[in-house]
Every structure is written in structure tokens, then in C-alpha cells.
Design an enzyme around this catalytic site. Sequence first.
Site, PDB file in Angstrom:
ATOM      1  N   ASP A 243     -17.223  21.611  27.770  1.00  0.00           N
ATOM      2  CA  ASP A 243     -18.511  21.046  27.361  1.00  0.00           C
ATOM      3  C   ASP A 243     -18.596  21.137  25.839  1.00  0.00           C
ATOM      4  OD1 ASP A 243     -21.604  20.921  28.973  1.00  0.00           O
ATOM      5  OD2 ASP A 243     -21.384  20.765  26.810  1.00  0.00           O
ATOM      6  N   GLU A 286     -21.402  14.908  27.855  1.00  0.00           N
ATOM      7  CA  GLU A 286     -20.420  15.671  27.083  1.00  0.00           C
ATOM      8  C   GLU A 286     -19.619  16.643  27.960  1.00  0.00           C
ATOM      9  OE1 GLU A 286     -24.210  18.147  27.020  1.00  0.00           O
ATOM     10  OE2 GLU A 286     -23.613  16.052  27.190  1.00  0.00           O
TER      11      GLU A 286
END
Length: 365
Positions: A243, A286
Site C-alpha cells: 500500500d 493504491e
Amino acid sequence: MDQSLSLHPATLQSQRVRRVLFAIIMGGSAHTLLCWIALQLDFFRGGDSLFISLFAIIWAGHALFVTFMLLGLNRRLAEPAMILPLMIWSTTGLLVTAAVVDQARLCVMLIFFAIVQLGVLQASLRQFIFLAIYCVVGYAIVLGIVWLYWPEAVDVQGEWIQWGLFAVMVMAVALLAAEISTIRSLLGKRNSQLAEVVERIHDMAVKDELTGFYRRRHAMELLSKACGQASRGAFSLAVVYADLDFFKRINDGYGHGVGDLVLQRFAEVVSRHLGGQDFAARLGGEEFMLVLPVSDQQEARHLVEGILMGMRSQRFAEAPDLNVTLSAGLAMLAPGETPAQVIRRADEALYRAKESGRDKLVVGS
């Protein structure tokens, strides 16, 4: 000019060999049989000895072509199908035997149209024109030689009338072959364009447009296959959840254009570290997943830490003060574990990486 598209090289080579064998056996046998009949009718000057010598050479040439292809040496050539050399050799055989066959000379030369069939879907327009000129001019030279050395064996007027008819037929066939060649070329281009469209549609269906990584659904299918291979001992399997840290702040503070640039740069960094069997997926926003067939956990750690270090070093001209980091959780597939279970452990490890300060890799228990 081999237009066989999207075939495996071994399959394509086998197709070439079969095509050449069929053409040689059928065309060569018809040529040999016709000249043998001429020999029995006493139309073949030179008798049995010349017949045997000529066809021994002709068939030796045919055998050489086949051997050359069976050994795979033709693959090194610009034209691996070897259509033009084979047609020239076969036409030369016709011209030589036409010089010693009386009364049935035109019958021998008509076999040329069978030779043309060999290249009708392979040869180019330029090759057909060259072959047609070679055959027509060669036939005229043969008639000239026969008239010069054996004038008693040739009816000059009749032979030249036959040559004229043959030349017209050859030109007509060359024009037809040219039309087929044009159609073949257009079909080849259309097939190529269609293949590109299908590939683009497939990529759009399974890959994220911005990063080039697989989409979630396709990635899960690939992960399931990889887990099956790993469970059979093919390799150890590491699953990484990653992430980009504070990505929402990047979008809010620098704009979505910079956010997209960050995602693309991350994809470039990851691609530099992944090997042939590794793959990456964008799960959304993301969030990413990496699937790494490795020898052990240490290899997977080094690879992911290299990606983290690569992201720390990235600089962006559009945002000079921007520093991008990455948090990641890694889990090694355990014996008997399902894809969903190893994914859950990788996700839990990612959560611990975020909770403990971000910009780090945490290995799941």
C-alpha cells in the site's frame, strides 16, 4: 514469404515440410511418369541411360531440399518456406527434359502449372513474375537449342505456335496468381490487425490501464494456479500485500495527475524487480498484490525491500518536495493453505506494517 501467423515454430516447420513433401511427390511423380511414357513411345532422345541419369539428378535435388528442411537449416534463411528455390529447381527440371522429349514437349511444360500451385498461397507477386519469365524464356531457349542441334526432330512452326500459346497461358496464370497474392496480403494484414485488436481487448479485460498490472479477478485466478503448483513442490510461494503510504494526501495536496504519476512510477519500480514467473496486481486505488514464486522467504524479503528502497529514492519534477514510501505485508504459502488464507495473512501483515510506522515490510507469522 510465409504468412502463417501465430503458429508455434515447430508446428510451422512441420507444416512447411509436409507442404514441400506433398508437392515434390505429386509433381515429381507426374513429371517422371510423363517422361517415362515418352521413353516407351520412343519420344525421349538418349534412351534409358539418359532418362535414368536425368531423373537421378532431379530426384537427388528434391531429396536435398527435403533433407535441408528436415535438419531445420531453412529456419536460418530469410524465406524459410524456400518456395522460390524449389519452384526454380522444378522448372529447371522441366526445361531440361523438354530439350530431349520430342512430340510431347508441350505436355511436359504444362506441368509448370502444377509447380505454380505450390507457391500460389506463399510466393509474392515479384516471385511469380520472375518464375513466369524464367519459364517462358527458358522454353524459348530450349526450342532454339533443339532447332540448332536436332532440326530434324522439331516442327519449327508448330513448336513456336505451341510456345506462344504456352506463354499466353503462363502470363494469364501469373496475373491470377498476382490477384491471389494481393488478396492473401490483404488477408494477412487484416488478420494481423484483428490479432492486435483481440490482444488489446484482452489486456483491457485483465490489466489495469494505468499501471499495466493485472486486475483483481484475473490475478486471483493466477494466484490459485500458482498455489496449486507450489503445493506440488514446484517452488515456495510468497504473497505480498502493498500500500502506498498516505496516497490520499498526495492526491489532495498535489492533484490526481501527480497521483497517477506516482502509481506509474511504482509500477516501473516493481517491474524492474519482478522475474519471469512473478506477477503484480492492482487491487484498487493504491493497494497492490505481488505473487512471487521463490526459493525461500529470504529471497522474497530481499525483493520486496528492494522495491521499498526504490520508492524511497524516487523524485518527481512536478512535486520536488514529494517523498513516496510503501508499506508491505508478506506471507509464505503454508502446506495445505488456500489462496484466501494466505491472502488474509498477507493483509494482516500489511496492517501491522501501517500500525507500526509505515515505510516497512512485515512478514506474517
